[in-house]
Design a protein around this motif. Structure first.
Motif, PDB file in Angstrom:
ATOM      1  N   PHE A 181     -62.878  -1.511 132.908  1.00  0.00           N
ATOM      2  CA  PHE A 181     -62.614  -2.901 133.301  1.00  0.00           C
ATOM      3  C   PHE A 181     -63.637  -3.381 134.342  1.00  0.00           C
ATOM      4  O   PHE A 181     -64.238  -4.453 134.192  1.00  0.00           O
ATOM      5  CB  PHE A 181     -61.195  -3.010 133.858  1.00  0.00           C
ATOM      6  CG  PHE A 181     -60.860  -4.368 134.401  1.00  0.00           C
ATOM      7  CD1 PHE A 181     -60.474  -5.399 133.550  1.00  0.00           C
ATOM      8  CD2 PHE A 181     -60.946  -4.650 135.757  1.00  0.00           C
ATOM      9  CE1 PHE A 181     -60.177  -6.655 134.046  1.00  0.00           C
ATOM     10  CE2 PHE A 181     -60.653  -5.893 136.260  1.00  0.00           C
ATOM     11  CZ  PHE A 181     -60.267  -6.901 135.395  1.00  0.00           C
ATOM     12  N   ALA A 221     -60.123 -15.292 130.828  1.00  0.00           N
ATOM     13  CA  ALA A 221     -59.462 -14.701 129.653  1.00  0.00           C
ATOM     14  C   ALA A 221     -59.290 -13.193 129.829  1.00  0.00           C
ATOM     15  O   ALA A 221     -58.224 -12.639 129.526  1.00  0.00           O
ATOM     16  CB  ALA A 221     -60.275 -14.999 128.399  1.00  0.00           C
ATOM     17  N   LEU A 222     -60.309 -12.533 130.332  1.00  0.00           N
ATOM     18  CA  LEU A 222     -60.236 -11.075 130.526  1.00  0.00           C
ATOM     19  C   LEU A 222     -59.176 -10.723 131.572  1.00  0.00           C
ATOM     20  O   LEU A 222     -58.391  -9.783 131.383  1.00  0.00           O
ATOM     21  CB  LEU A 222     -61.610 -10.542 130.954  1.00  0.00           C
ATOM     22  CG  LEU A 222     -61.721  -9.025 131.102  1.00  0.00           C
ATOM     23  CD1 LEU A 222     -61.524  -8.337 129.768  1.00  0.00           C
ATOM     24  CD2 LEU A 222     -63.087  -8.629 131.671  1.00  0.00           C
ATOM     25  N   GLU A 225     -55.727 -11.200 130.073  1.00  0.00           N
ATOM     26  CA  GLU A 225     -55.404 -10.128 129.121  1.00  0.00           C
ATOM     27  C   GLU A 225     -54.999  -8.853 129.861  1.00  0.00           C
ATOM     28  O   GLU A 225     -54.050  -8.186 129.467  1.00  0.00           O
ATOM     29  CB  GLU A 225     -56.618  -9.857 128.225  1.00  0.00           C
ATOM     30  CG  GLU A 225     -56.403  -8.793 127.169  1.00  0.00           C
ATOM     31  CD  GLU A 225     -55.337  -9.162 126.136  1.00  0.00           C
ATOM     32  OE1 GLU A 225     -55.093 -10.368 125.930  1.00  0.00           O
ATOM     33  OE2 GLU A 225     -54.754  -8.238 125.537  1.00  0.00           O
ATOM     34  N   PHE A 226     -55.707  -8.540 130.916  1.00  0.00           N
ATOM     35  CA  PHE A 226     -55.440  -7.286 131.627  1.00  0.00           C
ATOM     36  C   PHE A 226     -54.350  -7.423 132.683  1.00  0.00           C
ATOM     37  O   PHE A 226     -53.921  -6.423 133.257  1.00  0.00           O
ATOM     38  CB  PHE A 226     -56.734  -6.752 132.268  1.00  0.00           C
ATOM     39  CG  PHE A 226     -57.574  -5.970 131.287  1.00  0.00           C
ATOM     40  CD1 PHE A 226     -58.270  -6.617 130.278  1.00  0.00           C
ATOM     41  CD2 PHE A 226     -57.633  -4.594 131.341  1.00  0.00           C
ATOM     42  CE1 PHE A 226     -59.025  -5.907 129.362  1.00  0.00           C
ATOM     43  CE2 PHE A 226     -58.383  -3.873 130.426  1.00  0.00           C
ATOM     44  CZ  PHE A 226     -59.091  -4.529 129.436  1.00  0.00           C
ATOM     45  N   LEU A 229     -51.151  -5.552 131.543  1.00  0.00           N
ATOM     46  CA  LEU A 229     -51.175  -4.108 131.223  1.00  0.00           C
ATOM     47  C   LEU A 229     -50.585  -3.264 132.352  1.00  0.00           C
ATOM     48  O   LEU A 229     -50.700  -3.612 133.500  1.00  0.00           O
ATOM     49  CB  LEU A 229     -52.610  -3.672 130.940  1.00  0.00           C
ATOM     50  CG  LEU A 229     -53.245  -4.284 129.706  1.00  0.00           C
ATOM     51  CD1 LEU A 229     -54.674  -3.819 129.572  1.00  0.00           C
ATOM     52  CD2 LEU A 229     -52.462  -3.926 128.446  1.00  0.00           C
TER      53      LEU A 229
ATOM     54  N   ASN B 102     -50.757   1.818 129.077  1.00  0.00           N
ATOM     55  CA  ASN B 102     -52.145   1.447 128.769  1.00  0.00           C
ATOM     56  C   ASN B 102     -53.015   2.667 128.482  1.00  0.00           C
ATOM     57  O   ASN B 102     -54.216   2.552 128.369  1.00  0.00           O
ATOM     58  CB  ASN B 102     -52.732   0.642 129.935  1.00  0.00           C
ATOM     59  CG  ASN B 102     -52.520   1.350 131.259  1.00  0.00           C
ATOM     60  OD1 ASN B 102     -53.012   2.460 131.433  1.00  0.00           O
ATOM     61  ND2 ASN B 102     -51.782   0.744 132.168  1.00  0.00           N
ATOM     62  N   TRP B 142     -62.280  -6.515 123.985  1.00  0.00           N
ATOM     63  CA  TRP B 142     -62.224  -7.155 125.300  1.00  0.00           C
ATOM     64  C   TRP B 142     -63.248  -6.573 126.270  1.00  0.00           C
ATOM     65  O   TRP B 142     -63.757  -7.282 127.128  1.00  0.00           O
ATOM     66  CB  TRP B 142     -60.819  -7.021 125.902  1.00  0.00           C
ATOM     67  CG  TRP B 142     -59.855  -7.985 125.304  1.00  0.00           C
ATOM     68  CD1 TRP B 142     -58.957  -7.745 124.296  1.00  0.00           C
ATOM     69  CD2 TRP B 142     -59.697  -9.363 125.640  1.00  0.00           C
ATOM     70  NE1 TRP B 142     -58.255  -8.889 123.997  1.00  0.00           N
ATOM     71  CE2 TRP B 142     -58.687  -9.894 124.821  1.00  0.00           C
ATOM     72  CE3 TRP B 142     -60.307 -10.207 126.566  1.00  0.00           C
ATOM     73  CZ2 TRP B 142     -58.274 -11.227 124.884  1.00  0.00           C
ATOM     74  CZ3 TRP B 142     -59.890 -11.541 126.639  1.00  0.00           C
ATOM     75  CH2 TRP B 142     -58.900 -12.021 125.802  1.00  0.00           C
ATOM     76  N   THR B 143     -63.527  -5.273 126.158  1.00  0.00           N
ATOM     77  CA  THR B 143     -64.489  -4.673 127.091  1.00  0.00           C
ATOM     78  C   THR B 143     -65.625  -4.008 126.312  1.00  0.00           C
ATOM     79  O   THR B 143     -66.504  -4.706 125.822  1.00  0.00           O
ATOM     80  CB  THR B 143     -63.800  -3.679 128.039  1.00  0.00           C
ATOM     81  OG1 THR B 143     -63.135  -2.678 127.250  1.00  0.00           O
ATOM     82  CG2 THR B 143     -62.800  -4.362 128.938  1.00  0.00           C
TER      83      THR B 143
END
Lengths: 229, 253
Positions: A181, A221-222, A225-226, A229, B102, B142-143
């Motif tokens: 990340f 957006a990232l 999304e995270f 989690l 996760n 996403w990554t």
């Protein structure tokens, strides 16, 4: 006719210089108005005193000059009274404009010095605000154009919100996920920094502006999304 | 003089035997740790398949059958895997099914009819799609991870990642929309010579190579070469490519 007009007639009345009609009218008024009657009595006392004391005092050496001074004093008082009226009724700007300013040369010089100092300080602060230290800087050196700065600030608020949520969950992430990340977020941050630098050089660079917008959107957006989690 | 006395050879034999047993045990435990799940779902010709993964490789291939086959390989930590059939096709949401977890890695192999639309997403990992001819192909990492889209003939294609390469080998349909976006990987497009499209390609680092598709009369450079816009052929497909720090390359098939 009011009391003021009747009192103006009193002097002639005492001297016997009024017409019969005026005299009759004034007498009728004096019988019905205690204030004017008191004024007539006061005037009579003064006149009688003067008649009695005639010849006791030496005449003034230059009576004309004295009357001129008296007239000047009266006019000065009258003017002062007029200013006093303005002071009470008019607005501050009107009062200021109608006021007579009398300052000495040192005072005037001091005033000019203060004005120069204030203007210089204001200019310096303004220049710093709009050119150097007012908004975000890329690498702490490059100033950002105002319209970009506004957008940057708005986006930063959104990003800060989602970033807080991500930070709350980060503790649960595996080290590998955290590293992935961070590494990818740095890619977006680099794109933001590059675009900002370009826009600092050329504020009308549409390509950099497009990249900046996309990078901001990708970052939000990232984070969104995270954040789950 | 003997190099190895018989007394010395015995311990070596024992050690090698123990080592072999250890290797066998390790391999078998690894095999047992992986859990393989296969399922098949009936489908029509034009089916829509959606998959949202956390980590792992997604491979999508086509076949001639009217059904979708899903093979999932997951690690020993039990992950919930709950495909849902919908009116239009099949949905697999690993993120939603394993909320709060996760650390799950799942690799998928999907086989479906060639006229299918596919919508694939993962937080990290690879995405490979081959020979899909449906309306939509969407691949979003996403990554980090590479995206390979080969033999694609869809009217809408979206491919996006942050780190990793994107490779597209296919054709652009007239009136179609195609978007490719990467953070710092290389975006490569291999297209037939007859391909027609309107291009907006942006690379912050000014590394855009149109190869045989460059036409200086119909294209212009903007932002000191960071963007190229213009038409190729009939210009009827819309192609947008953005790369923050990487290359953009065109090749003719």
């Amino acid at each position: 006719m009011n009391c003021e007009n009747y009192q103006l007639m009193l002097s002639d009345f005492v001297d016997g210089a009024l017409t019969i009609e005026d005299c009759t009218r004034l007498e009728l008024h004096l019988n019905s108005c205690p204030d004017c009657n008191d004024a007539r009595n006061d005037l009579n006392v003064i006149v009688d005193f003067c008649r009695e004391q005639r010849g006791v005092y030496d005449p003034v050496p230059d009576s004309h000059a004295m009357w001129v001074r008296i007239t000047n004093l009266i006019e000065a008082e009258h003017a002062s009274a007029s200013h006093h009226e303005i002071h009470r009724e008019a607005g501050w700007f009107f009062r200021m404009m109608n006021r007579s300013w009398q300052v000495s040369f040192p005072q005037l010089a001091g005033l000019v010095a203060v004005i120069i100092l204030v203007v210089a300080m204001g200019t310096a602060v303004g220049v710093r605000r709009f050119s150097f230290s007012g908004g975000p800087q890329v690498g702490g050196l490059v100033p950002i154009p105002p319209h970009i700065e506004d957008r940057y600030r708005q986006q930063q608020q959104t990003i800060a919100y989602w970033n807080d949520r991500v930070e709350l969950n980060k503790a649960r992430w595996s080290p590998q996920m955290r590293e992935t990340f961070e590494r990818n977020m740095s890619v977006i941050d680099a794109a933001v920094d590059d675009s900002m630098k370009q826009l600092a050089i050329n504020p009308h660079d549409t390509v950099s502006e497009d990249i900046l917008n996309e990078a901001f959107n990708d970052k939000v957006a990232l984070l969104k999304e995270f954040s789950d989690l | 003089m003997k190099l190895f006395a018989s007394d010395n050879r015995k311990p070596i034999k024992i050690l090698s035997a123990l080592f072999s047993i250890l290797i066998v045990l390790t391999a078998s435990s690894f095999a047992l740790a992986q859990q393989k799940v296969s399922r098949r779902f009936p489908a029509g010709k034009n089916v829509r398949f959606e998959l949202k993964n956390i980590t792992g490789t997604i491979t999508v291939e086509t076949w001639d059958r009217d059904e979708i086959a899903v093979t999932a390989l997951m690690d020993n930590r039990k992950a919930t895997f709950n495909p849902r059939q919908t009116e239009s096709g099949l949905v697999i949401d690993i993120v939603g099914d394993n909320r709060g977890r996760n650390d799950i890695e799942m690799n998928f192999k999907i086989q479906l009819p060639s006229r299918s639309s596919v919508d694939l997403e993962t937080h990290s990992g690879q995405i490979n799609v081959r020979n899909v001819q449906g309306d939509l192909v969407r691949a979003h990492i996403w990554t980090s991870g590479d995206i390979q889209l080969i033999g694609i003939n869809a009217s809408r294609v979206f491919a996006q990642n942050l780190s990793g390469d994107i490779y597209f080998d296919g054709d652009f349909s007239s009136g179609g929309t195609y978007e490719f976006k990467s953070g710092r990987g290389t975006i490569s497009l291999q297209l037939p010579a007859s391909c027609g499209f309107h291009l907006v390609a942006t690379s912050s680092v000014k590394r855009i190579s149109l190869g045989p598709f460059w036409d200086e009369k119909r294209m212009q450079l903007l932002g000191e070469g960071r963007r190229i816009t213009g038409d190729v052929g009939d210009g009827r497909a819309s192609v947008t490519i953005t790369n923050y720090q990487g290359d953009i390359k065109f090749f003719r098939r």
